[in-house]
Design a protein around this motif. Structure first.
Motif, mmCIF file in Angstrom:
data_model
loop_
_atom_site.group_PDB
_atom_site.id
_atom_site.type_symbol
_atom_site.label_atom_id
_atom_site.label_comp_id
_atom_site.label_asym_id
_atom_site.label_seq_id
_atom_site.Cartn_x
_atom_site.Cartn_y
_atom_site.Cartn_z
ATOM 1 N N GLN A 145 11.235 2.213 -4.420
ATOM 2 C CA GLN A 145 10.131 1.738 -3.582
ATOM 3 C C GLN A 145 8.822 2.454 -3.943
ATOM 4 O OE1 GLN A 145 11.320 2.213 0.473
ATOM 5 N NE2 GLN A 145 12.928 0.641 0.378
ATOM 6 N N LEU A 146 8.938 3.691 -4.294
ATOM 7 C CA LEU A 146 7.735 4.426 -4.690
ATOM 8 C C LEU A 146 7.121 3.824 -5.944
ATOM 9 C CD1 LEU A 146 5.908 6.966 -4.360
ATOM 10 C CD2 LEU A 146 7.493 8.120 -5.882
ATOM 11 N N SER A 147 7.971 3.482 -6.899
ATOM 12 C CA SER A 147 7.453 2.913 -8.138
ATOM 13 C C SER A 147 6.773 1.572 -7.868
ATOM 14 C CB SER A 147 8.619 2.732 -9.121
ATOM 15 O OG SER A 147 8.157 2.118 -10.298
ATOM 16 N N ILE A 148 7.396 0.769 -7.006
ATOM 17 C CA ILE A 148 6.787 -0.528 -6.682
ATOM 18 C C ILE A 148 5.444 -0.336 -5.980
ATOM 19 C CG2 ILE A 148 7.086 -2.589 -5.256
ATOM 20 C CD1 ILE A 148 10.109 -2.358 -5.797
ATOM 21 N N ALA A 149 5.408 0.630 -5.069
ATOM 22 C CA ALA A 149 4.161 0.861 -4.323
ATOM 23 C C ALA A 149 3.048 1.353 -5.237
ATOM 24 C CB ALA A 149 4.417 1.875 -3.208
ATOM 25 N N VAL A 150 3.383 2.196 -6.171
ATOM 26 C CA VAL A 150 2.354 2.712 -7.078
ATOM 27 C C VAL A 150 1.865 1.611 -8.006
ATOM 28 C CG1 VAL A 150 1.920 4.342 -8.949
ATOM 29 C CG2 VAL A 150 3.163 5.078 -6.940
ATOM 30 N N GLN A 151 2.782 0.762 -8.450
ATOM 31 C CA GLN A 151 2.364 -0.332 -9.324
ATOM 32 C C GLN A 151 1.478 -1.326 -8.569
ATOM 33 O OE1 GLN A 151 5.921 -1.954 -11.068
ATOM 34 N NE2 GLN A 151 6.269 -0.153 -12.353
ATOM 35 N N GLU A 152 1.808 -1.562 -7.308
ATOM 36 C CA GLU A 152 0.934 -2.429 -6.523
ATOM 37 C C GLU A 152 -0.432 -1.786 -6.308
ATOM 38 O OE1 GLU A 152 2.683 -3.635 -2.905
ATOM 39 O OE2 GLU A 152 4.226 -4.879 -3.836
ATOM 40 N N TYR A 153 -0.418 -0.497 -6.136
ATOM 41 C CA TYR A 153 -1.699 0.202 -6.013
ATOM 42 C C TYR A 153 -2.495 0.087 -7.305
ATOM 43 C CZ TYR A 153 -4.736 4.278 -6.450
ATOM 44 O OH TYR A 153 -5.793 5.101 -6.701
ATOM 45 N N GLY A 154 -1.802 0.161 -8.424
ATOM 46 C CA GLY A 154 -2.491 0.038 -9.707
ATOM 47 C C GLY A 154 -3.120 -1.324 -9.896
ATOM 48 N N GLN A 155 -2.504 -2.358 -9.293
ATOM 49 C CA GLN A 155 -3.081 -3.692 -9.441
ATOM 50 C C GLN A 155 -4.364 -3.847 -8.621
ATOM 51 O OE1 GLN A 155 0.108 -6.294 -8.383
ATOM 52 N NE2 GLN A 155 1.169 -6.054 -10.343
ATOM 53 N N THR A 156 -4.520 -2.968 -7.654
ATOM 54 C CA THR A 156 -5.748 -3.048 -6.864
ATOM 55 C C THR A 156 -6.904 -2.288 -7.496
ATOM 56 O OG1 THR A 156 -5.229 -1.063 -5.591
ATOM 57 C CG2 THR A 156 -4.336 -3.157 -4.791
ATOM 58 N N LEU A 157 -6.612 -1.549 -8.528
ATOM 59 C CA LEU A 157 -7.688 -0.771 -9.144
ATOM 60 C C LEU A 157 -8.693 -1.702 -9.813
ATOM 61 C CD1 LEU A 157 -5.679 2.154 -10.767
ATOM 62 C CD2 LEU A 157 -7.179 2.280 -8.797
ATOM 63 N N PRO A 158 -9.955 -1.429 -9.684
ATOM 64 C CA PRO A 158 -10.956 -2.305 -10.315
ATOM 65 C C PRO A 158 -10.958 -2.124 -11.828
ATOM 66 C CG PRO A 158 -12.018 -0.428 -9.291
ATOM 67 C CD PRO A 158 -10.570 -0.333 -8.924
ATOM 68 N N LEU A 159 -11.270 -3.191 -12.506
ATOM 69 C CA LEU A 159 -11.348 -3.149 -13.968
ATOM 70 C C LEU A 159 -12.776 -3.003 -14.464
ATOM 71 C CD1 LEU A 159 -8.771 -5.953 -14.847
ATOM 72 C CD2 LEU A 159 -8.475 -3.492 -15.051
ATOM 73 N N ALA A 160 -13.708 -3.044 -13.551
ATOM 74 C CA ALA A 160 -15.115 -2.916 -13.946
ATOM 75 C C ALA A 160 -15.897 -2.422 -12.742
ATOM 76 C CB ALA A 160 -15.660 -4.260 -14.435
ATOM 77 N N PRO A 161 -17.004 -1.834 -12.961
ATOM 78 C CA PRO A 161 -17.841 -1.433 -11.823
ATOM 79 C C PRO A 161 -18.286 -2.652 -11.018
ATOM 80 C CG PRO A 161 -18.570 -0.375 -13.830
ATOM 81 C CD PRO A 161 -17.570 -1.386 -14.231
ATOM 82 N N LYS A 162 -18.581 -2.398 -9.761
ATOM 83 C CA LYS A 162 -18.932 -3.515 -8.882
ATOM 84 C C LYS A 162 -20.240 -4.172 -9.310
ATOM 85 C CE LYS A 162 -19.182 -4.559 -3.962
ATOM 86 N NZ LYS A 162 -19.324 -3.984 -2.617
ATOM 87 N N GLU A 163 -21.173 -3.372 -9.769
ATOM 88 C CA GLU A 163 -22.485 -3.925 -10.157
ATOM 89 C C GLU A 163 -22.518 -4.330 -11.625
ATOM 90 O OE1 GLU A 163 -22.219 -0.867 -8.813
ATOM 91 O OE2 GLU A 163 -22.760 -1.298 -6.736
#
Lengths: 253, 200
Positions: free
Chosen positions: A42-60
């Motif tokens: 479950q920890l691995s799944i949670a961390v991977q889901e967290y990684g998918q939320t990381l932005p790939l570019a700055p907001k501006e």
């Protein structure tokens, strides 16, 4: 938790899919490790889901990359640095060489240095050997009015090259005579010339008095003695006086 | 493809790298700034994601990403090609990020805009809220980790690197990487057990 369960936890944390077979067998029978396996899954799944939320570019949006501000490291720049560094090292090394270099006059052997008295300890040790030397040295080799000098091998070789054969001279010391004997002979000769007595074994007894005379405290600093022709003065000559030129001592004819 | 060229690429490790990227690197070494701009567009997202996972602040992450690419541009002559260019760039970025976190000595700033449109699409609003809460909890737990533990979690679980790549990025052996990952995950599990009340 046993030590096996701790090892299983290590494999659960580091080897997600390729755990060893004994780990899988242990998990099948251990409820604690089954709970651990679920937790890490479950920890691995949670961390991977967290990684998918990381932005790939700055907001501006991305700012332009300013490559003009970054000067590239190239080899010519290294050589440009190496030249002044090498020059500086050379200057420093030359300066250090001249800073630690002593004048030549302090090291060059001079005429006065050759007649410098030996150290006090060597003087005493050499002066304590006269009795054996008197018995070994023949009478005709003892010349108290002269200072016995070492033969000059360079001049002897030159004479041999010219065809001259060195004649046996009473001035030349015998090859079997050790240097300490020569010192003793000179000492005894000076004493005897002062007394103008003949040589015999009983006359050597005053050597003990000569030995006491040689124990006059000699300064540690070398005393420069001016080279002069040997005289038959009654003082004890305890020093080897080797002049700079062999003709000054009359060693070579 | 010429057999000799193919054999050279296999023996020198060049075969896994795209030919276009290698040509771009050579052009950059020759002084072509436009080629480096292409590399910047290719790899900046991966570097930025790793950096932002370590520093936790998108503004700082952007600056660090720019600095990482500038350093890579300066040191491109020293790139031997033992690792992939992406791994090399991530390495520079992660090390800069770790230094940044250690220098600040402060918790990364929380940016709630991350989850906007970044998560998985959820049909059930209640499930979506739970997921969002879990991600927020995980993010806090990761950001509470030390910087070097955070970096190893990011490289393994987010970037999906294998252990040899991680060892190249972190500059240590594979055994050290495994041990560091074990400690980081165990610490993260303990923190999440506290935060989530025993789950996971």
């Amino acid at each position: 938790m046993s030590w096996v369960c701790r090892w299983v936890e290590y494999y659960l944390a580091t080897s997600e899919r390729d755990a060893p077979s004994w780990v899988r067998r242990h998990i099948a029978h251990c409820t604690v490790c089954q709970r651990q396996a679920r937790a890490y899954q479950q920890l691995s799944i949670a961390v991977q889901e967290y990684g998918q939320t990381l932005p790939l570019a700055p907001k501006e949006g991305w700012k332009p990359l300013d490559l003009a501000a970054a000067s590239r490291r190239t080899k010519p720049s290294r050589t440009a640095i190496a030249v002044p560094v090498g020059f500086a090292l050379t200057v420093v090394s030359v300066a250090l060489f001249f800073a630690f270099k002593t004048p030549e006059s302090e090291h060059a052997p001079s005429m006065y240095a050759q007649v410098a008295p030996p150290p006090v300890s060597g003087l005493r040790t050499e002066a304590r050997q006269p009795e054996v030397a008197v018995q070994v040295t023949p009478q005709h080799e003892v010349n108290p009015s002269r200072v016995i000098t070492q033969p000059v091998p360079q001049q002897a070789r030159r004479l041999a090259a010219l065809g001259h054969k060195a004649a046996p001279s009473p001035r030349q010391p015998s090859k079997t005579t050790p240097p300490s004997t020569r010192v003793a002979v000179a000492t005894q000769g000076a004493v005897e010339s002062g007394k103008e007595t003949s040589h015999n074994q009983e006359e050597t007894l005053p050597l003990s008095r000569v030995e006491t005379e040689t124990e006059i405290p000699v300064p540690v600093q070398p005393v420069w003695v001016e080279a002069r022709p040997p005289v038959s003065t009654p003082y004890a000559e305890v020093l080897i006086m080797q002049s700079a030129h062999p003709a000054a001592a009359g060693g070579v004819e | 493809m010429n057999a000799q060229v193919w054999e050279w690429r296999v023996t020198s490790g060049e075969y896994s790298r795209s030919e276009g990227e290698q040509q771009l690197i050579e052009r950059c070494r020759a002084g072509d700034a436009e080629a480096f701009g292409t590399l910047w567009q290719l790899h900046r997202s991966a570097v930025f994601r790793s950096v932002v996972a370590v520093v936790g602040n998108p503004q700082d992450a952007e600056d660090i990403t720019q600095e990482a690419f500038l350093r890579a541009y300066r040191a491109l002559d020293g790139f031997r090609g033992d690792a992939q260019l992406r791994t090399w760039l991530i390495r520079i970025g992660v090390h800069l990020a770790i230094d940044h976190v250690k220098r600040k000595k402060a918790r990364p700033e929380v940016s709630l805009e991350w989850d906007v449109g970044g998560g998985l699409a959820e049909v059930d609003p209640q499930a979506s809220a739970e997921r969002s809460e879990i991600r927020e909890t995980v993010r806090k737990a990761i950001e509470a980790l030390p910087a070097h533990h955070r970096a190893v979690i990011v490289l393994r679980d987010i970037e999906g690197m294998d252990y040899s790549e991680m060892a190249q990025v972190l500059g240590c052996s594979v055994g050290s990487v495994k041990l560091r990952l074990f400690r980081a995950r165990r610490l993260l599990k303990q923190r999440l057990e506290v935060l989530l009340g025993g789950s996971p």
